[in-house]
Write an enzyme that holds these catalytic residues in place. Structure first.
Site, PDB file in Angstrom:
ATOM      1  N   ARG A 165     115.109  78.112  78.252  1.00 28.13           N
ATOM      2  CA  ARG A 165     115.968  77.100  77.184  1.00 28.13           C
ATOM      3  C   ARG A 165     117.529  77.559  77.648  1.00 28.13           C
ATOM      4  O   ARG A 165     117.888  78.542  77.659  1.00 28.13           O
ATOM      5  CB  ARG A 165     115.860  77.653  75.448  1.00 28.13           C
ATOM      6  CG  ARG A 165     116.704  76.848  74.797  1.00 28.13           C
ATOM      7  CD  ARG A 165     116.432  77.127  73.266  1.00 28.13           C
ATOM      8  NE  ARG A 165     117.363  78.239  73.021  1.00 28.13           N
ATOM      9  CZ  ARG A 165     117.515  78.711  71.568  1.00 28.13           C
ATOM     10  NH1 ARG A 165     116.473  78.674  70.833  1.00 28.13           N
ATOM     11  NH2 ARG A 165     118.200  79.833  71.439  1.00 28.13           N
ATOM     12  N   HIS A 182     112.209  74.295  62.691  1.00 26.14           N
ATOM     13  CA  HIS A 182     113.723  74.597  62.647  1.00 26.14           C
ATOM     14  C   HIS A 182     114.562  73.970  63.582  1.00 26.14           C
ATOM     15  O   HIS A 182     114.179  73.129  64.583  1.00 26.14           O
ATOM     16  CB  HIS A 182     113.740  76.192  63.263  1.00 26.14           C
ATOM     17  CG  HIS A 182     113.376  76.417  64.547  1.00 26.14           C
ATOM     18  ND1 HIS A 182     112.293  76.388  65.172  1.00 26.14           N
ATOM     19  CD2 HIS A 182     114.152  76.695  65.679  1.00 26.14           C
ATOM     20  CE1 HIS A 182     111.958  76.610  66.478  1.00 26.14           C
ATOM     21  NE2 HIS A 182     113.365  76.843  66.874  1.00 26.14           N
ATOM     22  N   ASP A 233     117.937  74.826  66.146  1.00 29.18           N
ATOM     23  CA  ASP A 233     118.183  76.141  66.838  1.00 29.18           C
ATOM     24  C   ASP A 233     119.566  76.873  66.112  1.00 29.18           C
ATOM     25  O   ASP A 233     120.667  76.172  66.265  1.00 29.18           O
ATOM     26  CB  ASP A 233     118.504  75.871  68.391  1.00 29.18           C
ATOM     27  CG  ASP A 233     117.168  75.748  69.174  1.00 29.18           C
ATOM     28  OD1 ASP A 233     116.230  76.242  68.801  1.00 29.18           O
ATOM     29  OD2 ASP A 233     117.121  75.118  70.293  1.00 29.18           O
ATOM     30  N   HIS A 235     112.345  71.109  65.318  1.00 28.48           N
ATOM     31  CA  HIS A 235     111.427  71.077  66.337  1.00 28.48           C
ATOM     32  C   HIS A 235     110.548  72.427  66.012  1.00 28.48           C
ATOM     33  O   HIS A 235     110.846  73.048  65.261  1.00 28.48           O
ATOM     34  CB  HIS A 235     111.958  71.440  67.791  1.00 28.48           C
ATOM     35  CG  HIS A 235     112.948  72.469  68.056  1.00 28.48           C
ATOM     36  ND1 HIS A 235     113.996  72.373  67.684  1.00 28.48           N
ATOM     37  CD2 HIS A 235     112.670  73.621  68.643  1.00 28.48           C
ATOM     38  CE1 HIS A 235     114.600  73.481  68.279  1.00 28.48           C
ATOM     39  NE2 HIS A 235     113.903  74.212  68.790  1.00 28.48           N
TER      40      HIS A 235
END
Length: 299
Positions: free
Chosen positions: A266, A96, A98, A251
């Protein structure tokens, strides 16, 4: 300006950066050099010794306004811009980019290692510009003209009877606000002009096609993104930070560590609205993400 050393990790994506203390404010020249390296290498790895949540936010903020942690998932206590990426809260073991289900996904993401398992737990990052360049000309022409609907509310292909109560609660939270956004399948990077395949796990349907037809086309294109040559496989060490360009990568967090604790934090930098090759911008179909991100100027 700091004496920056840039060491490529693979031919097509990734570089380790040394000579910078990212726990301290960077001068303008250093920020520009990091941005240039990010444009070229797509994913950068830094030593993050001494960096805490506050420092991670301060580092990311040097590249633009921050988003909140996530449109629907809670932040770290006391740090509204920090998302805990914790194996105990679920595992993002799918390809995906983000938060592409909102109108302007983050331009960049930072991940910092907090707890790493003794083995496994790597993060894969793929260069979607290299994937676009790999397409045969007929597929490239097709992709150039496609738009895809991205959503956080879709069939995860996991039978309900295999989902426990906690997982069901996490899924309900993730979809507590339902987003649907149309993005170009080929996105033009606003700084480099590179074209990249802008798809990934949240891209569920090609506009104008059925779900079944869409899946076949998306699978063909996705196979180019996930070619091994286009991927950085990063094995985490303690006190590391990875900065990656969310506009032109995908990623995947590998679930290969036998359920042992794994936690990253994150922080993401607010992004601009994606643009396709004909300068047409993405558009929202459902869901308001103004509580999550501002719309930023190109940068």
């Amino acid at each position: 300006m700091s004496e920056i050393e840039i060491r490529k990790v693979t031919a097509k994506i990734g570089a380790q950066i040394s000579g910078i203390d990212i726990a301290k404010p960077l001068d303008d020249e250093t920020i520009a050099a990091v941005r240039a390296a990010l444009n070229e290498h797509k994913a950068l790895v830094f030593d993050a010794e001494g960096l805490d949540d506050e420092g991670q936010q301060a580092f990311a903020r040097q590249f633009g306004d921050l988003t909140t942690a996530h449109p629907t998932v809670p932040a770290v206590d006391g740090a509204p811009n920090v998302l805990p990426v914790d194996s105990e809260r679920g595992r993002a073991n799918h390809w995906h980019t983000d938060v592409t289900f909102v109108l302007n996904p983050p331009q960049a993401s930072t991940l910092r290692s907090i707890t790493i398992p003794p083995y496994g737990g790597e993060t894969l990052i793929a260069n979607s510009a290299a994937a676009y360049r790999d397409l045969p000309e007929p597929l490239r022409r097709l992709a150039d003209n496609l738009w895809a609907e991205h959503t956080n509310d879709y069939d995860y292909a996991v039978p309900d009877e295999e989902i426990d109560e906690e997982q069901a609660e996490q899924r309900a939270q993730f979809t507590s606000i339902k987003f649907r956004t149309a993005h170009p399948v080929v996105r033009v990077h606003p700084l480099t002009g590179e074209r990249g395949l802008f798809i990934g796990g949240f891209a569920q349907r090609i506009i104008g096609l059925s779900v079944g037809e869409s899946r076949k086309i998306l699978d063909i294109l996705q196979a180019y993104v996930t070619r091994p040559e286009n991927i950085l496989r990063w094995r985490w060490s303690p006190n590391q930070l990875v900065l990656f360009d969310n506009r032109i990568t995908q990623h995947y967090a590998i679930d290969n560590y036998d359920g042992q604790p794994r936690r990253l934090h994150r922080v993401t930098v607010a992004g601009d609205v994606p643009v396709g090759i004909e300068d047409k911008e993405s558009y929202s179909i459902a869901g308001d993400a103004s509580h999550y991100t501002s719309v930023t100027e190109v940068g």
